[in-house]
Design an enzyme around this catalytic site. Sequence first.
Site, mmCIF file in Angstrom:
data_model
loop_
_atom_site.group_PDB
_atom_site.id
_atom_site.type_symbol
_atom_site.label_atom_id
_atom_site.label_comp_id
_atom_site.label_asym_id
_atom_site.label_seq_id
_atom_site.Cartn_x
_atom_site.Cartn_y
_atom_site.Cartn_z
ATOM 1 C CD GLU B 290 -4.819 -33.351 13.568
ATOM 2 O OE1 GLU B 290 -5.463 -33.610 14.585
ATOM 3 O OE2 GLU B 290 -3.686 -33.803 13.331
ATOM 4 C CG ASP B 369 0.884 -34.871 16.851
ATOM 5 O OD1 ASP B 369 0.711 -34.410 17.987
ATOM 6 O OD2 ASP B 369 0.054 -35.608 16.290
ATOM 7 C CD GLU B 397 -1.178 -39.503 18.961
ATOM 8 O OE1 GLU B 397 -1.338 -38.559 19.750
ATOM 9 O OE2 GLU B 397 -1.541 -39.466 17.760
#
Lengths: 682, 682
Positions: B290, B369, B397
Amino acid sequence: MVTGMDNKWTQLWLKYEAKKANGNDKYFKSISCQGFDYNNKILKNAVDELIKGAKGMLGVTAECGFTGCQTAEESGSTVKDSLLKATLILEKDETVAAEGYRLLEKDGCLYIKASDEKGLLYGAFALLRAVACEKTVRGMDKTVIPDNPLRMYNHWDNMDNSIERGYSGDSFFFENNEVVVNERTRDYARFVASIGINGVVINNVNVKNCATWLITDRYFEKVAEMAEIFAEYGIKFFLSLNYAATIELGGIDSADPLDERVIGWWKQKMAEVFDRIPNLGGFLVKADSEGRPGPFTYGRTQADGANMLADIVKPYGGIIIWRCFVYNCTQDWRDYKTDRARAGYDNFIKMDGDYHDNVILQIKNGPMDFQIREPISPLLGGLKKTNQMLEVQIAQEYTGHQIDVCYLIPMFKEILDFKTYCKEGADTVADVISGRTLGNKNTGIAAVCNTGNDNNWTGNDLAAANFYGFGRLAFTTALSAEEILDEWIRMTLSTDEDVVGTVKEIMLPSREVYENYTSPLGIGWMVTPHTHYGCSVDGYEYSRWGTYHRADHLGIGVDRSDKGTGYAQQYFEPNASIYNNIESCPENLLLFFHHVPYTYMLKTGKTLIQHIYDSHFEGVMQVEEMIAKWKSLKGKIADEVYELVEKRFDLQLYNAKEWRDQVNSYFWRKSGIADEKKRAIY
Amino acid sequence: MVTGMDNKWTQLWLKYEAKKANGNDKYFKSISCQGFDYNNKILKNAVDELIKGAKGMLGVTAECGFTGCQTAEESGSTVKDSLLKATLILEKDETVAAEGYRLLEKDGCLYIKASDEKGLLYGAFALLRAVACEKTVRGMDKTVIPDNPLRMYNHWDNMDNSIERGYSGDSFFFENNEVVVNERTRDYARFVASIGINGVVINNVNVKNCATWLITDRYFEKVAEMAEIFAEYGIKFFLSLNYAATIELGGIDSADPLDERVIGWWKQKMAEVFDRIPNLGGFLVKADSEGRPGPFTYGRTQADGANMLADIVKPYGGIIIWRCFVYNCTQDWRDYKTDRARAGYDNFIKMDGDYHDNVILQIKNGPMDFQIREPISPLLGGLKKTNQMLEVQIAQEYTGHQIDVCYLIPMFKEILDFKTYCKEGADTVADVISGRTLGNKNTGIAAVCNTGNDNNWTGNDLAAANFYGFGRLAFTTALSAEEILDEWIRMTLSTDEDVVGTVKEIMLPSREVYENYTSPLGIGWMVTPHTHYGCSVDGYEYSRWGTYHRADHLGIGVDRSDKGTGYAQQYFEPNASIYNNIESCPENLLLFFHHVPYTYMLKTGKTLIQHIYDSHFEGVMQVEEMIAKWKSLKGKIADEVYELVEKRFDLQLYNAKEWRDQVNSYFWRKSGIADEKKRAIY
């Protein structure tokens, strides 16, 4: 604070580069002036500009034979003498209407006639424009009176230097919460004066933080300094106002427009503000809109709020420009009855006639928010007893962020030419906002501006055509989009006919090209939330913003007919019936007014779904053609411009392909109907 | 810098409020110690905690008869004397494995036995836990050895005070780019030590700006001070490392792991760092991920990068924890062949065996993820010669931002219990990461932590159950999710059986409830881009992140079978075949592995589309039931906790309804198949 003093910015259409004279040079040898006050700053700036332009474009050093002029040899020459030998005469002529000018060539002399200095300044710029376009002035006799009383730029600049919906760098009006005044301020004033702009709002309509304090001693000095520069170019200075200033500055626990404490505070404040900022024209107010406070909070009408402020600023000749962008921005997407498109009309039509004479309602061109294609707001002309100002946006919020080329003047022409049927013989939007329909004077047109502190002012050099064109169109509505573009190209890029022709081919259809690869047939949106650049078909579909396409597996569009939300009925006949009926509704607005099956046959003989596919493939091909055309100009225009625009075209092509593929894939996946031509859809 | 010194934070499960003694009080009258170094800080902290706990929970003022103890009356007492009358004896016992403890009640005396001080500390906290849960210790004989060598919290705290994916306020480790050490640091250390955590990474894996400088003189002093506090609670201190530090700090134009200049710089740097931070355990590295730099930039392998650093830190006993979150994050959504799920395995499996002994690969539980439901990463157990650490995320998240209640321990249990079939008899994930499978020691489990500087540490008070539970589970994998929750409720909220039962009813199924109203059957995503809270079905569908659901008018899901991307083949048999076959694939992962028609009949006898509708309606109803249950607790738990959680439940219900309606409307519009039960879909 002084920034940007390294003069690293371009001169746009006032470059004054060498031009073919075509006999024009002889008129610029000697300038004189008759009937005006020689010490007037506007006059001085007009003369300065003429001298500078003659020197740069024609290589002529103009002699100027009167006081107040920089090049005057004051000793030994008299006005009389100078007048005798003058070839260019600036002459006061009361027969020319206010702010207008007459350019007249007679007996080897050239006259700029006007009844006021502003007209004279506009005449000077018009003359320089003719020279820049390499037109001969011989035999010229042309009188031009501005069509719209108010011709304004609205800047959405914040005091922290950012610009809301700005795509050209940061603000050149503000930095670190201070007001910035420098040579760039003057250049900005020159540019906008040269195209006839006579009013500027420097700060964002969303007035927050330090910007609330612009009407206090903290900023008066700098604000007045900037306003004074504007005054020298005939531009009235405006500020956006925080409607809740009584609370935030005044320490009063209310902003109720009928509360005596509120009125009293504003009276005192406005006396102070107009005293400290002599060139202040008034205020722009966004109230009860998208979280901004307003009279609705206190159970009052928009008219109560606007009139309260208007009455207070009236003794100072001030006006209150009140935005009509009032709608429910916390809508439930499940609610099919509430229609954001209706909101402007519904919120303001009832109070038609209640607004005082120095209030102007500023109305966005469409009922939604600056989409690439919308119907014209039914408030325009719908209001029959209210001062109206049209608001358009040249900041390319929804039209490509000044990455994608989108020449907007053709859209603005459509808007101005739209027949509202409000009054026989004077019913276009142009009629309404010029004052011809209602016989009023507090009217006009404003654009949300597209400038920033980028060297080239507008991010993409080609976006400057909108910055230029809006002013020209506001001044002279009859100009065609092509005429304006022609002027801009010749003044900015090149007078080479190949360049002129090619750039026109690129830019004139660019709005339709952008429409082709983005949202189809008036439905709008489908953009990435928040940024508003790039495709997200469902990005606003399940949100609170009232911006829905309602696509399902059978069709798409919002029924705004009398069987739907009834929005179409806000228009006068025959518009109401035309929009109401799917057969008569203009097809480029079809999905705005109707929920339409994918299999619906358009007048082109294509189904709706096939139209969506075809237009999106076509849009990308058109961008590829635009790029090929641009590449043919390499070496014919300035390298830095060529290269910057070329890079943006790469991004535009990427963007167009994303839109094409996302929109097509979305509707293919949803409808299950394949592209007849079997092109790649994912 | 010292902040938060007003002690405005809660004590979580270490409140030490008055408890029913159940005969436990008599054991806490006098504490003695045998075989340990009395001056050891960990020992001292264990004793302090026992004294504090006894006082608070049982009202007993423990006498402590040995040096190093705060309450020891040093004059006139001897160790011998104290031992004679002691009721609670801390005893060194080499037969207990490292970090383990034995709690033994015998002849009216209570013993905490351990071979090291860390074990003793864990034993002390275990004893206090029993007291807090009001269990009698009479007759106790319990030996507990931690299952996982490394039990870590990873914090994604930035030095500007923000926390990446933090939902509990800001960082208590950093502020204004400084390291913050205060009483809250100590409390944090107490909390995590009390649940068996023995390693903490304090800074974000995305190491940028000032955080790069944590390994320099600018921060050594404060970092060492913090690390020392951690040391006193048996916690090794770790930092996330900027792989490009040679460039950013070293002035070398490379981060090539085979470049001698790079190696030389790191050698010098690590000598300095380990000298200045005595309690440093090593580093966590996110490389080539990333946008983070890594060895791929230089044509080197991940092993080259990891080994280079590992060799250099080895002399200091340091380890390098290397994250496997490496994938193409600029994927083209049009590309149906590239599969992000494959990336971790594809990028790391080839180098199995190449990693040096003090390298650990840290592997996220799923291949994507941290979605609410994913298959287990095939790297876990897939790697047969490499140290592996499992990474889970308690920062919510994708699981509700600590607004929505989502007790994650049941998910972690599933992960740990998963049979990888890597080695007969020792093939669960728990086996792999504990070292049982490969006989290795540098293994373990890490969680991305959910804390911040909110008073209650975790935003939602109920989210602290994850903060507590992860440590407990990491220490003792065999504990059930319910046992852990039971402990936490009794220690934190109340020992009232009604409260315990009701909170269990709310929390135990909360992961399935969240799953019900969010993305169905393992497909994941459908979240608002960037924030990852709230529904946006297509939010990541046309993006670069490799996270697609591929829904069209006929069906939804990603074909990861051998006819699709082949991801299923990354597993050992029989998993590979089970996942590969739509009939044998677990239905809660159906859409992860297969593209499935809406009309596909599930084993429940429902079609896929009806399952989507039903589960979403059910999810909202379950939230309403959770709320009703919570409301029944009013007055039975602390008001401030009750009210804060109640408010969050309002938000959760809103969120759940948005998910329900958006998902259902999306699939109804797309499929055209109506809900059999004719409920409201828009």
